[in-house]
Design an enzyme around this catalytic site. Structure first.
Site, PDB file in Angstrom:
ATOM      1  N   ASP A   9       0.697  -1.073   0.114  1.00 29.82           N
ATOM      2  CA  ASP A   9       0.070   0.110   0.033  1.00 29.82           C
ATOM      3  C   ASP A   9       0.866   1.222   0.146  1.00 29.82           C
ATOM      4  OD1 ASP A   9      -1.848  -2.126   0.390  1.00 29.82           O
ATOM      5  OD2 ASP A   9      -2.838  -1.062   1.913  1.00 29.82           O
ATOM      6  N   HIS A  53     -10.790   1.622  -2.544  1.00 25.12           N
ATOM      7  CA  HIS A  53     -12.014   1.469  -2.028  1.00 25.12           C
ATOM      8  C   HIS A  53     -13.343   2.181  -3.222  1.00 25.12           C
ATOM      9  CE1 HIS A  53     -10.511   0.061   1.535  1.00 25.12           C
ATOM     10  NE2 HIS A  53      -9.861   1.377   1.999  1.00 25.12           N
ATOM     11  N   HIS A  59     -15.446   1.164   7.018  1.00 25.68           N
ATOM     12  CA  HIS A  59     -14.178   1.448   7.080  1.00 25.68           C
ATOM     13  C   HIS A  59     -13.876   2.967   6.795  1.00 25.68           C
ATOM     14  CE1 HIS A  59      -9.918   0.415   6.001  1.00 25.68           C
ATOM     15  NE2 HIS A  59      -9.737   1.044   4.957  1.00 25.68           N
ATOM     16  N   HIS A  73     -10.025   7.689   1.461  1.00 25.83           N
ATOM     17  CA  HIS A  73      -8.577   7.532   0.991  1.00 25.83           C
ATOM     18  C   HIS A  73      -8.737   6.375   0.036  1.00 25.83           C
ATOM     19  CE1 HIS A  73      -9.289   4.117   4.143  1.00 25.83           C
ATOM     20  NE2 HIS A  73      -8.384   3.504   3.404  1.00 25.83           N
ATOM     21  N   LYS A 102      -7.303  -4.669  -3.313  1.00 30.42           N
ATOM     22  CA  LYS A 102      -8.247  -5.085  -2.017  1.00 30.42           C
ATOM     23  C   LYS A 102      -8.969  -3.994  -1.499  1.00 30.42           C
ATOM     24  CE  LYS A 102      -4.596  -4.076   1.044  1.00 30.42           C
ATOM     25  NZ  LYS A 102      -5.224  -3.047   1.696  1.00 30.42           N
ATOM     26  N   CYS A 144      -1.613  -2.479   7.646  1.00 28.24           N
ATOM     27  CA  CYS A 144      -1.833  -3.338   6.469  1.00 28.24           C
ATOM     28  C   CYS A 144      -0.607  -4.175   6.528  1.00 28.24           C
ATOM     29  CB  CYS A 144      -2.043  -2.624   5.153  1.00 28.24           C
ATOM     30  SG  CYS A 144      -3.912  -2.145   5.130  1.00 28.24           S
TER      31      CYS A 144
HETATM   32  C1  VGL Z   1      -4.525   1.148   5.640  1.00 25.26           C
HETATM   33  C2  VGL Z   1      -6.013   2.237   6.958  1.00 25.26           C
HETATM   34  C3  VGL Z   1      -6.940   2.152   6.361  1.00 25.26           C
HETATM   35  C4  VGL Z   1      -3.343   0.541   5.298  1.00 25.26           C
HETATM   36  C5  VGL Z   1      -5.677   1.142   5.087  1.00 25.26           C
HETATM   37  O1  VGL Z   1      -2.693   0.336   4.284  1.00 25.26           O
HETATM   38  O2  VGL Z   1      -2.459   0.403   6.304  1.00 25.26           O
HETATM   39  N1  VGL Z   1      -4.667   2.051   6.999  1.00 25.26           N
HETATM   40  N2  VGL Z   1      -6.889   1.512   5.116  1.00 25.26           N
HETATM   41 ZN    ZN Z   2      -8.397   1.477   3.474  1.00 27.40          ZN
END
Ligand code: VGL
Ligand code: ZN
Length: 194
Positions: A9, A53, A59, A73, A102, A144
């Site tokens: 990510d 997303h 979330h 985000h 994902k 993540c």
């Molecule tokens: C993540 C918060 C929300 C990550 C993803 O990639 O760690 N953190 N979505």
């Molecule tokens: Zn996320």
């Protein structure tokens, strides 16, 4: 041993200036790019995950608590969902062999919840490539990266987290996550400077 690198990510929204910017994210992105260019021969397979997303009501919230819910985000079709340019270059130049996506309709912290463009899950992609060892790096250590490294252990991989190539949302939960990963048999190691 067949070794994979999992880059978790490293996206525009998760670095400084992004909607969920993590301190140190841009620096980690640059260091990961250098690591990949310098050490690519140590890896039989390099894969990047991305959070992506469309609508994930469990979330994403307009009143986020930054533990279970987050500001919008990595929304599909927005610049914040893109990989940071230093990482996108590695995809374009095929240093990164696969991308798994994902979180389209629900929270998905682990890269093992991601699918490649053929619809194959990360675990199957790793198995196809005969991988038994995974180095993990990326953002965020406490979410993540943590979930991905723990899932990798659950799936019987040898796992190493490259701690200097990760950035946490919060220092305290980042350190907790490292302890938890260690207790699960994850090796914590600083990547060698390229
Ligand atoms: C993540 C918060 C929300 C990550 C993803 O990639 O760690 N953190 N979505
Ligand atoms: Zn996320």
């Amino acid at each position: 041993m067949r070794n994979a690198l999992l880059v978790v990510d490293v996206q525009v929204d998760f670095v400084e200036g992004g909607s969920l910017g993590v301190q140190g994210g841009l620096s980690v992105a640059a260091m990961i790019a250098r690591h990949v260019r310098h050490f690519r021969n140590e890896y039989q397979f390099i894969v990047a995950s991305r959070d992506y997303h469309e609508s994930a009501p469990d979330h994403i919230s307009d009143h986020p608590d930054f533990v279970n819910t987050w500001p919008p985000h990595c929304m599909v079709g927005t610049p914040g969902a893109a990989f940071v340019p230093t990482i996108q270059n590695l995809v374009r130049e095929k240093y990164i062999h696969a991308v798994v996506t994902k979180g389209r309709t629900a929270a998905a912290y682990s890269a093992f919840d991601g699918y490649d463009p053929r619809g194959h899950k990360l675990l199957d992609v790793l198995k196809e490539n005969g991988i038994d060892h995974i180095d993990v790096c990326g953002i965020a250590t406490d979410y993540c990266v943590r979930a991905s490294a723990l899932d990798a252990r659950t799936n019987q991989f040898q796992v190493r987290v490259l701690v200097n190539l990760c950035a946490a949302v919060k220092e305290e939960t980042g350190l907790q996550a490292l302890e938890e990963m260690k207790a699960a048999g994850v090796q914590l190691q600083a990547a060698t400077a390229p």
